[in-house]
Structures are given as C-alpha cells and as structure tokens.
Design an enzyme around this catalytic site. Sequence first.
Site, PDB file in Angstrom:
ATOM      1  N   GLU A 229      16.962  25.653  30.876  1.00 21.87           N
ATOM      2  CA  GLU A 229      16.904  26.488  31.890  1.00 21.87           C
ATOM      3  C   GLU A 229      17.358  28.018  31.843  1.00 21.87           C
ATOM      4  OE1 GLU A 229      15.449  23.227  35.354  1.00 21.87           O
ATOM      5  OE2 GLU A 229      17.494  23.732  35.265  1.00 21.87           O
TER       6      GLU A 229
ATOM      7  N   GLY B 202      24.718  23.813  28.881  1.00 16.29           N
ATOM      8  CA  GLY B 202      25.594  23.568  27.604  1.00 16.29           C
ATOM      9  C   GLY B 202      26.952  24.129  27.445  1.00 16.29           C
ATOM     10  N   GLU B 203      27.498  23.925  26.406  1.00 13.89           N
ATOM     11  CA  GLU B 203      29.023  24.544  25.995  1.00 13.89           C
ATOM     12  C   GLU B 203      28.837  25.413  25.011  1.00 13.89           C
ATOM     13  OE1 GLU B 203      31.936  24.765  27.468  1.00 13.89           O
ATOM     14  OE2 GLU B 203      32.327  25.920  25.595  1.00 13.89           O
TER      15      GLU B 203
ATOM     16  N   SER C  32      31.364  31.551  29.265  1.00 12.64           N
ATOM     17  CA  SER C  32      32.030  30.621  30.040  1.00 12.64           C
ATOM     18  C   SER C  32      32.301  29.342  29.161  1.00 12.64           C
ATOM     19  CB  SER C  32      31.694  30.334  31.385  1.00 12.64           C
ATOM     20  OG  SER C  32      32.487  29.290  32.015  1.00 12.64           O
TER      21      SER C  32
ATOM     22  N   ASN D  21      38.953  24.533  37.393  1.00 14.80           N
ATOM     23  CA  ASN D  21      38.435  23.369  38.162  1.00 14.80           C
ATOM     24  C   ASN D  21      39.691  22.690  38.841  1.00 14.80           C
ATOM     25  OD1 ASN D  21      35.950  24.697  37.907  1.00 14.80           O
ATOM     26  ND2 ASN D  21      35.243  23.180  36.421  1.00 14.80           N
TER      27      ASN D  21
ATOM     28  N   ASN E 154      28.393  22.657  44.260  1.00  9.57           N
ATOM     29  CA  ASN E 154      26.818  22.929  44.712  1.00  9.57           C
ATOM     30  C   ASN E 154      26.435  21.342  44.555  1.00  9.57           C
ATOM     31  OD1 ASN E 154      26.267  25.511  45.000  1.00  9.57           O
ATOM     32  ND2 ASN E 154      26.774  25.790  42.938  1.00  9.57           N
TER      33      ASN E 154
ATOM     34  N   CYS F 152      25.251  27.180  40.115  1.00 10.75           N
ATOM     35  CA  CYS F 152      26.057  26.614  39.040  1.00 10.75           C
ATOM     36  C   CYS F 152      26.005  25.127  39.152  1.00 10.75           C
ATOM     37  CB  CYS F 152      27.616  27.039  39.410  1.00 10.75           C
ATOM     38  SG  CYS F 152      27.615  28.907  39.205  1.00 10.75           S
TER      39      CYS F 152
HETATM   40  N1  SAH Z   1      30.087  24.909  29.726  1.00 11.27           N
HETATM   41  C1  SAH Z   1      30.436  26.028  30.149  1.00 11.27           C
HETATM   42  C2  SAH Z   1      29.467  26.954  30.663  1.00 11.27           C
HETATM   43  C3  SAH Z   1      28.536  26.478  31.928  1.00 11.27           C
HETATM   44  S1  SAH Z   1      29.117  27.440  33.252  1.00 11.27           S
HETATM   45  C4  SAH Z   1      31.598  25.887  30.958  1.00 11.27           C
HETATM   46  O1  SAH Z   1      31.689  24.735  31.738  1.00 11.27           O
HETATM   47  O2  SAH Z   1      32.341  26.774  31.536  1.00 11.27           O
HETATM   48  C5  SAH Z   1      28.798  26.605  34.483  1.00 11.27           C
HETATM   49  C6  SAH Z   1      29.912  26.606  35.505  1.00 11.27           C
HETATM   50  O3  SAH Z   1      29.424  26.054  36.746  1.00 11.27           O
HETATM   51  C7  SAH Z   1      31.202  26.263  35.148  1.00 11.27           C
HETATM   52  O4  SAH Z   1      32.176  27.207  35.588  1.00 11.27           O
HETATM   53  C8  SAH Z   1      31.303  24.885  35.959  1.00 11.27           C
HETATM   54  O5  SAH Z   1      32.402  24.534  36.342  1.00 11.27           O
HETATM   55  C9  SAH Z   1      30.597  25.379  37.150  1.00 11.27           C
HETATM   56  N2  SAH Z   1      29.884  23.869  37.668  1.00 11.27           N
HETATM   57  C10 SAH Z   1      29.599  22.879  37.203  1.00 11.27           C
HETATM   58  N3  SAH Z   1      28.991  21.974  38.032  1.00 11.27           N
HETATM   59  C11 SAH Z   1      29.155  22.558  39.477  1.00 11.27           C
HETATM   60  C12 SAH Z   1      28.608  22.327  40.584  1.00 11.27           C
HETATM   61  N4  SAH Z   1      28.088  21.171  41.039  1.00 11.27           N
HETATM   62  N5  SAH Z   1      28.974  23.072  41.586  1.00 11.27           N
HETATM   63  C13 SAH Z   1      29.431  24.369  41.346  1.00 11.27           C
HETATM   64  N6  SAH Z   1      29.830  24.731  40.198  1.00 11.27           N
HETATM   65  C14 SAH Z   1      29.464  23.891  39.094  1.00 11.27           C
END
Ligand code: SAH
Length: 374
Positions: free
Chosen positions: A85, A178-179, A208, A233, A307, A350
Amino acid sequence: MDREELADLINEAGEPGYRAKQILDAVYRQRVESLDQISTLPAEFRESLARNGVSVGAPRIEQKFVSQDGTVRYLIAFADGQSVEAVWMPEGDGGEAGDGSEAGEEAQETRSRPGRSTICISSQVGCAVDCQFCLTALLGIKRNLSAGDIVGQVCAVLKDQQVSPPEDRINLVFMGMGEPFLNYDNFTKAARLLVENVGIAERRMTVSTAGIVPRIYDFGRERIRPKLAISLNASNDLLRTRLMPLNKKWNLEMLIAAARTFPLRTRECITFEYVLMGGVNDEPSNAKEVAELVRGMRCKVNLIALNPGPGVEFATPSPERVLAFQNSLRASGVPAFVRRPRGRDIFAACGQLKRTVESATPASSLHSISPARE
Ligand code: SAH
C-alpha cells in the site's frame, strides 16, 4: 536500473551514450508503460532490448480508497502478484518531510500553494519487525521490494494524481509497510533514483526505522540520503521490549547512541516518533523519561495517538492525554508535535497499512474505486 547500469547495457548494445538519458527521461519523467512508447529510441534497439529481457513499466494500481479528508490509499500490485500500500496525502502537514514544521499556521499557509503533498510508500511486502501495535506486523514478511518496486510506487501515484516533481512540490516518506533498514540496499538505491531521476528533493524525503542500529550508522555515511526518523514509542527498555521486541537486540542505549552520533546536515534534525497508547506509555513519567533520553539532541518528537485496528489490543488515548504529554515534553525543552491522523476512515493512517485483500474487516465497508487503472 540507475544511470550506470543503463550505461553498461547501452554500451554492450553498441548504442551511443545519450540513449541512457532518453530512457531515464521516458521511464522516470514521462512514465511510459512499455518499451514501444519510448519513441526517441530506434525501433531496432527497442526490439533488441525486449529480446534481451528488458522491460519498462510501473506496478499496477489495483484499488484506490478515498478518505473524507482527501487522503488516498492505494493498493499497488507487482508483476508477481504481491502487493503493498501507498498513501497520497494532499496539501498540508502529511507528516515528516519538507521543513518538518507541522504547526497549524504552516498548513494554513500552504493551502493556497498547490502541489505540496506527501506520498507515503512501502519498502517491503509485510514486515518482519513484530511491533505489537502495528497492523502490518500481523502479515509477517513476504518479500523485499526491489528498488524498481519502490520507485514504481511513487511513479504510479504521481501519474494517477497527475503531478510531477520538481514543479509540483512533493514530500516523500518511507513510512508505509515494511522496515526500510531491513531492505537497506534496495531502499538506498531507490532513494538515489528518486532524487536523481524522478526529481524528488532530498530534503523532502524522510525514512523511518524501527531502530535497526547498525544500519543507522551505515545510513549516516550515504552520499544521498533522506532525513532520519526513529520510531521510539517507549521511554524505557522494559516498555520498549514489550511493545517492540526488536529492542531486545538493539536496546535504547544502543539506539540513542546511534542517534546522538548521527551526522546531521545544516538545519537538519532527527525525528522521533512516539505512538501514544492509553495507559501504556502515555503517563507523565514516560514524558519525563523521553525528555531525558533525547536531552541536548538536535531533534523533535512527533506524537501519534494510536490508530486502532482489528487485532491490536491497545487503546487510543484521549486528546487531553496527548496534549498533556506534548506539553510535558515542551516544558522540558523538547520540540513536540502531534501528528494529525490522515485517512483513518479508510485505514490509511500510521500502523494501519495492511493488504486490503487480507484484512476482512475494513475492506467491504470502504468506499472503493476499483480498478483505478487497467
Ligand atoms: N518500520 C518503520 C517504517 C514504518 S513507519 C518504522 O517502524 O519506523 C510507521 C510508523 O507508524 C512508525 O512510527 C510506527 O511506530 C507507527 N505506527 C505503527 N502502528 C501504529 C498504530 N497502530 N497507530 C499509530 N502509529 C502506528
């Protein structure tokens, strides 16, 4: 392919060097979908390329969901049937890139200036990092995206939105599925292609990471690189290991050390993302610990209220709790912003990205335009 790979190919074929630029322009700027459409190339050369297995094109937009706030979530499919996506966030704060200011006045001011939108793209099909609050994690990892897959997402979205950088100012965030730092070589190659050939400004791109510490050091040495955001986080190791199991391998001390030594450019700062989960990591004591962790660093903290999604057990804190956390950080001298959720109603926000086809709950109730393009 980048310019060097293309140059080799052209050289082997005995064609003049300027063919490389013709092909790059056709693929990345005009965004042609087949070799036949590159009219600047002699027919014979096109045929010999095809015979040698060279093909051009972008991945296909399979589905398109439009949010009330204008955000568009795309389901983008590759030739092997896998899909990811990508999200289009028209004008406004969109998140990370640009000058990084998410203040309200900034959004106001840009409203009258068209073409300042943000694209959020994926780096892998699924994800191997098992963050407990993220929907994409539930998929597991399917495969890495190639550099072409990554750039292809951007080209597909630009084409669908009928915009072109650099004339249209586009921010790009590698914050989708993905990462990126677990697909490091393809990600960095894609970033270079996007800067050098697609025309996205380097300072308008942000990647990120969940905290793949050795790659943060590598990333600091890249000639062309987006800005860095780190998903923090949690404010201590106990909590972070619970929410992000990768913290067992790369704990906060290692992560913060990498961030503190990261070679920043002029006026650049590191972004820490902090997803607030009610009653879990949103206490005043957590804010104090975060301020302590980042003390003295050239950075800002982006707060994201969780979210929600199916299979995610955590709760979204109230706006008051979010504000209190922000105020606490600010009182400690840490620049902190609350990220406005975009496209929550279509599961585009996110942590909500997950192949629509695999998430039974939301898809049926969404307003879907499909297929967007044949
Ligand atoms: N894998 C990388 C790139 C994805 S960025 C990373 O983790 O940074 C996606 C962002 O959304 C990250 O900062 C993650 O912490 C955040 N995220 C993941 N799940 C979420 C949720 N349920 N609600 C809000 N933010 C979330």
